[in-house]
Design a protein around this motif. Structure first.
Motif, PDB file in Angstrom:
ATOM      1  N   ASP A   1       0.855  -1.191   0.000  1.00 29.21           N
ATOM      2  CA  ASP A   1       0.000   0.000   0.000  1.00 29.21           C
ATOM      3  C   ASP A   1       0.892   1.243   0.000  1.00 29.21           C
ATOM      4  OD1 ASP A   1      -2.443  -1.347  -0.003  1.00 29.21           O
ATOM      5  OD2 ASP A   1      -2.381  -1.607   2.151  1.00 29.21           O
ATOM      6  N   TRP A   2       1.594   1.457   1.091  1.00 28.43           N
ATOM      7  CA  TRP A   2       2.567   2.529   1.178  1.00 28.43           C
ATOM      8  C   TRP A   2       3.532   2.263   2.309  1.00 28.43           C
ATOM      9  CZ3 TRP A   2      -2.577   4.605   1.145  1.00 28.43           C
ATOM     10  CH2 TRP A   2      -3.202   4.597   2.377  1.00 28.43           C
ATOM     11  N   LEU A   3       4.616   3.024   2.284  1.00 32.56           N
ATOM     12  CA  LEU A   3       5.672   2.869   3.276  1.00 32.56           C
ATOM     13  C   LEU A   3       6.206   4.253   3.592  1.00 32.56           C
ATOM     14  CD1 LEU A   3       7.657   1.004   4.836  1.00 32.56           C
ATOM     15  CD2 LEU A   3       9.062   1.013   2.774  1.00 32.56           C
ATOM     16  N   LEU A   4       6.356   4.560   4.866  1.00 36.30           N
ATOM     17  CA  LEU A   4       6.912   5.829   5.290  1.00 36.30           C
ATOM     18  C   LEU A   4       8.278   5.563   5.905  1.00 36.30           C
ATOM     19  CD1 LEU A   4       6.514   8.893   5.662  1.00 36.30           C
ATOM     20  CD2 LEU A   4       5.512   8.380   7.893  1.00 36.30           C
ATOM     21  N   ASN A   5       9.325   6.130   5.320  1.00 37.64           N
ATOM     22  CA  ASN A   5      10.690   5.995   5.817  1.00 37.64           C
ATOM     23  C   ASN A   5      11.145   7.327   6.381  1.00 37.64           C
ATOM     24  OD1 ASN A   5      11.217   3.282   4.910  1.00 37.64           O
ATOM     25  ND2 ASN A   5      11.325   4.105   2.836  1.00 37.64           N
ATOM     26  N   GLU A   6      11.765   7.291   7.562  1.00 37.76           N
ATOM     27  CA  GLU A   6      12.309   8.493   8.174  1.00 37.76           C
ATOM     28  C   GLU A   6      13.816   8.338   8.322  1.00 37.76           C
ATOM     29  OE1 GLU A   6      10.227  10.090  11.699  1.00 37.76           O
ATOM     30  OE2 GLU A   6       9.106   8.218  11.526  1.00 37.76           O
TER      31      GLU A   6
END
Length: 56
Positions: free
Chosen positions: A2-7
């Motif tokens: 779906d989606w991925l948030l990388n910090e």
């Protein structure tokens, strides 16, 4: 995916899967047209991305 948030430090990358790319674009366009207060994503609302207009 779906989606991925990388910090990393001061940078955040949002990676969108093909399924949600067009929905995300539609949501950003809706905000540009003074629309807002909605969610896109899976059926579990806690997994979604929320959009709202700030101010007037």
């Amino acid at each position: 995916m779906d989606w991925l948030l990388n910090e990393s430090g001061d940078v955040a990358d949002l990676v969108l899967g093909e399924t949600w790319r067009s929905k995300f674009r539609e949501a950003v366009n809706a905000l540009s047209n003074s629309e807002g207060d909605f969610n896109i994503g899976p059926k579990d609302v806690n997994q979604g991305i929320r959009f709202w207009r700030w101010g007037s």
